[in-house]
Every structure is written in C-alpha cells, then in structure tokens.
Write an enzyme that holds these catalytic residues in place. Structure first.
Site, PDB file in Angstrom:
ATOM      1  N   HIS A 179     -29.922  13.023 -15.350  1.00  0.00           N
ATOM      2  CA  HIS A 179     -29.662  14.445 -15.624  1.00  0.00           C
ATOM      3  C   HIS A 179     -30.633  15.065 -16.621  1.00  0.00           C
ATOM      4  O   HIS A 179     -30.245  15.874 -17.466  1.00  0.00           O
ATOM      5  CB  HIS A 179     -28.235  14.616 -16.123  1.00  0.00           C
ATOM      6  CG  HIS A 179     -27.178  14.429 -15.076  1.00  0.00           C
ATOM      7  ND1 HIS A 179     -27.427  14.550 -13.734  1.00  0.00           N
ATOM      8  CD2 HIS A 179     -25.853  14.121 -15.191  1.00  0.00           C
ATOM      9  CE1 HIS A 179     -26.300  14.340 -13.060  1.00  0.00           C
ATOM     10  NE2 HIS A 179     -25.342  14.071 -13.898  1.00  0.00           N
ATOM     11  N   HIS A 206     -22.561  21.223 -12.718  1.00  0.00           N
ATOM     12  CA  HIS A 206     -21.732  20.035 -12.937  1.00  0.00           C
ATOM     13  C   HIS A 206     -20.313  20.375 -13.402  1.00  0.00           C
ATOM     14  O   HIS A 206     -19.790  19.736 -14.315  1.00  0.00           O
ATOM     15  CB  HIS A 206     -22.402  19.114 -13.964  1.00  0.00           C
ATOM     16  CG  HIS A 206     -22.133  17.658 -13.752  1.00  0.00           C
ATOM     17  ND1 HIS A 206     -20.891  17.157 -13.478  1.00  0.00           N
ATOM     18  CD2 HIS A 206     -22.971  16.588 -13.785  1.00  0.00           C
ATOM     19  CE1 HIS A 206     -20.960  15.837 -13.364  1.00  0.00           C
ATOM     20  NE2 HIS A 206     -22.220  15.464 -13.536  1.00  0.00           N
ATOM     21  N   GLU A 230     -21.758  18.299  -6.515  1.00  0.00           N
ATOM     22  CA  GLU A 230     -23.029  18.772  -7.041  1.00  0.00           C
ATOM     23  C   GLU A 230     -24.042  18.907  -5.902  1.00  0.00           C
ATOM     24  O   GLU A 230     -24.467  17.909  -5.321  1.00  0.00           O
ATOM     25  CB  GLU A 230     -23.551  17.804  -8.099  1.00  0.00           C
ATOM     26  CG  GLU A 230     -22.590  17.556  -9.246  1.00  0.00           C
ATOM     27  CD  GLU A 230     -22.844  16.211  -9.917  1.00  0.00           C
ATOM     28  OE1 GLU A 230     -23.919  16.060 -10.531  1.00  0.00           O
ATOM     29  OE2 GLU A 230     -21.984  15.318  -9.801  1.00  0.00           O
TER      30      GLU A 230
END
Length: 378
Positions: A134, A205, A342
């Site tokens: 991420h 998210h 996502e």
C-alpha cells in the site's frame, strides 16, 4: 401560548437532529473540531457530503479517509456502515491505518519491495514482512491532501508525490474527486500524471459492514463477484503469476452466496490469507465502466454494488481485525466484522509482465473510477 411552545420545541428538535430522512430517523455527525489539526505543516479538516435523499458521508483530508457513510435500510433507518474513528488522534495512533483511506502510490503488495522499470531497479520499503504494501511506511493514507469542497456533494483532493517518495520515481500529480451522487453512489475518480516513468495503482480502502460499523459478523452478508478467475498467492500473499479458475473452489462467487459459506474450507489459499484476501480478475465486457460485485445484508436489506474500469478487485474479509480497535461509538471492531472491495490493478504487476501494466509514462494520464452504489432490497 401552548401552540407557540409546541412550535418552538419543533424548531429546536429540527436544529439538534442532524440529517433526518423522511421517517425522522436521525443521523449523528462527528465533531469537525475533533479533526482539526496541523500535520506536516498542512491543515487537517473534516468535510461533510450529503445528497438529496439524505445519505451523508464525512471525509477527512488526512489520508483522504471516508470516516462515516450513512445509508438507510428497508425501514428507512440509517446506519453508519464504514469502520473508522471519531477523531484525528485515534487515526494517528491506530495500528490499523487504512480504514477508509486513499491508497497509493501502489495499492496492494509488491514482492520483496523491488521492481524494475526501463532497466533500472527500484527499492521500496518492506513494510509487510518481506514485501511492500500500500505504498510503504508513509503511503497516501498518511499524508495530508489539499482539499476543496466543490459543493455540498463533492470533495476534490489533490497531492503531489515527489520524486523518490517511498522509493517511487517521478513527481506524481494526483487529483481525486469524491462525490455523493443523487443516485446514492459514492463515486471516487482518480487522475494522475508524472514527469518520469513510474508505476501507479490507486484504490480506496473502506471497511464495510452493511449492518452498521461494529454491529457483528459480515459472514452472513451475501456476496457476488463478477469474476471467473482469480490470482492465487504464495504464503506472503504475493500472486504466483497463475490466473486460476474459481470454479469448484471457495473462490467461486459468480452466483450469490454467504461470505462465510466456504471461508473455513480446507483450501491452501484460504490458509495463506487466513480467509479471503485475494484479487479477482473481473469479467470486463466494456472498455469503460463495468459491474464488479454486489453485497446484500439480508436482514436490513442494505445492498452495495461496485462498478469500475479496473481489471481487478481485492476482496478482503476482515481476517486481521481482532477486537483491539475501538472505533466510533466505542464499538469494538472484531474478527471478520468488515469486508473490503478494492478496485485495482493486480498485486505485484510491476514484476509480472503478463499482468495488465501499471506503468505510467510522461504525457499519459492515469484515470481510474470506483463507484459504490447503495440500494435497498425488498
């Protein structure tokens, strides 16, 4: 006199009851002052979006996080359906920093924190055991975005990620527009450009529970994913490179079924993910927007549909929630009490040449869209 008192009482209730729907179900908004803080020399605030049917979302420019999202059930009762915290301090101190956040430069994992581009190798932070996750130690979830509230339903966020920030090449200019539409959609659009070749994979998210955040398991939610294939992973949750059929496996959500129906099945992929934490290869029929997934909470009737132009969808079943996170209204966020959907390019694409490319070159424009559409089933 009594009539005057009644009128004054009604006016008072109208003022203190925030965001009523047609059945006078109240929505309690967070205190904006609890999110006002200067971080890295930039001002953090909380912004409120509301559409004509009464849906409300609160978003902070710290990490572009969706802090709350109020949607009705079939009886007209509103619940906040995303996990989050009631103030900025809790976000800063939490071990779960991705609640509701914008994710980048690269959403999901890159193997060994390395990738090569045009013959040059780049080293990234290894913030997920041996891998990069991420965007690194300080990804886009932990920066302060410049914010402009365009109107009562639209928030524009922008950020310049400087060359070699978290190891990524190129100065990257990003704009994200979050809009709560009158079709009861949370629409998130992303644009980006770069002055040097780089890789990019932006996503959102939010952790959803259609019963309401902190209101129990999501395993009885009904899920459909518009995908005939998925990307199996190794024990570090890095795709092996295989694109496997979901048929005759726990990963077959082509027909609607409860999330928990097969989550405890004897399957090596479920062992690696401690449940579902996998990328699905979406069936893309059109060049632009495509249907990706649907979730139904059968008791409330709340329904979520997902649309995107992205080739993949990461389905995560809340396997790492453990009850140590205390969120809004002092509710514990326990094991498998939220799910994430996502929209994305595939994990580790920079190291898998047969996956759809995530390379962005100067002169090109990156564009991604994710629509979370909310309905009520009968």
């Amino acid at each position: 006199m009594k009539k005057a008192i009644l009128i004054m009482s009604f006016l008072f209730l109208s003022i203190v009851t925030v965001g009523q729907n047609k059945k006078n179900t109240s929505i309690t908004l967070l205190k904006k002052s609890d999110f006002e803080r200067e971080i890295d020399g930039k001002q953090v605030r909380l912004y409120t979006l509301k559409n004509k049917s009464g849906m409300i979302s609160e978003i902070t420019n710290y990490g572009g996080k969706v802090v709350s999202l109020w949607t009705p059930d079939r009886k007209g009762h509103y619940e906040d359906i995303v996990l989050g915290y009631p103030n900025i301090d809790d976000y800063l101190n939490s071990k779960e920093k991705y609640f509701g956040a914008l994710i980048g430069r690269y959403g999901n994992r890159i193997a060994n924190g390395k990738f090569a581009l045009n013959g040059k190798e780049y080293d990234l932070a290894k913030n997920n055991e041996l891998n990069h996750l991420h965007g690194g130690n300080k990804g886009f979830e932990s920066v302060v975005w410049d914010a402009k509230q365009v109107d009562g339903q639209t928030l524009e966020l922008s950020y310049v990620s400087k060359n070699m920030e978290e190891g990524y090449p190129g100065n990257l200019n990003i704009k994200v527009v979050c809009k709560l539409t009158d079709n009861n959609e949370l629409k998130i659009e992303y644009w980006a450009s770069t002055d040097a070749p780089t890789v990019i994979n932006l996503t959102h998210h939010s952790f959803f529970n259609l019963k309401g955040a902190g209101n129990g398991t999501i395993n009885n939610h009904l899920l459909q994913i518009n995908a005939a294939y998925y990307t199996p992973v190794d024990n570090g949750l890095i795709p092996t490179g295989e694109i496997a059929s979901v048929e005759n496996s726990p990963f077959d959500f082509q027909k609607t079924k409860p999330i928990g129906k097969n989550v405890e099945a004897e399957h090596q992929q479920l062992k690696y993910g401690l449940g579902y934490d996998h990328n699905f290869v979406l069936n893309q029929k059109l060049e632009g927007l495509n249907y990706a997934a649907k979730v139904i909470e059968p008791v409330s009737g709340r329904t979520l549909e997902v649309y995107t132009n992205e080739p993949g969808l990461q389905f995560y079943g809340g396997n790492f929630l453990n009850g140590t996170q205390i969120g809004k209204n002092n509710k514990l966020y326990e094991y498998r009490t939220a799910f994430c959907l996502e929209t994305q390019h595939f994990p580790d694409s920079p190291n898998k040449m047969h996956f759809p490319t995530t390379t962005l070159n100067p002169g090109e424009e990156y564009y991604s869209i994710c629509i979370y559409k909310f309905l009520v089933s009968k």
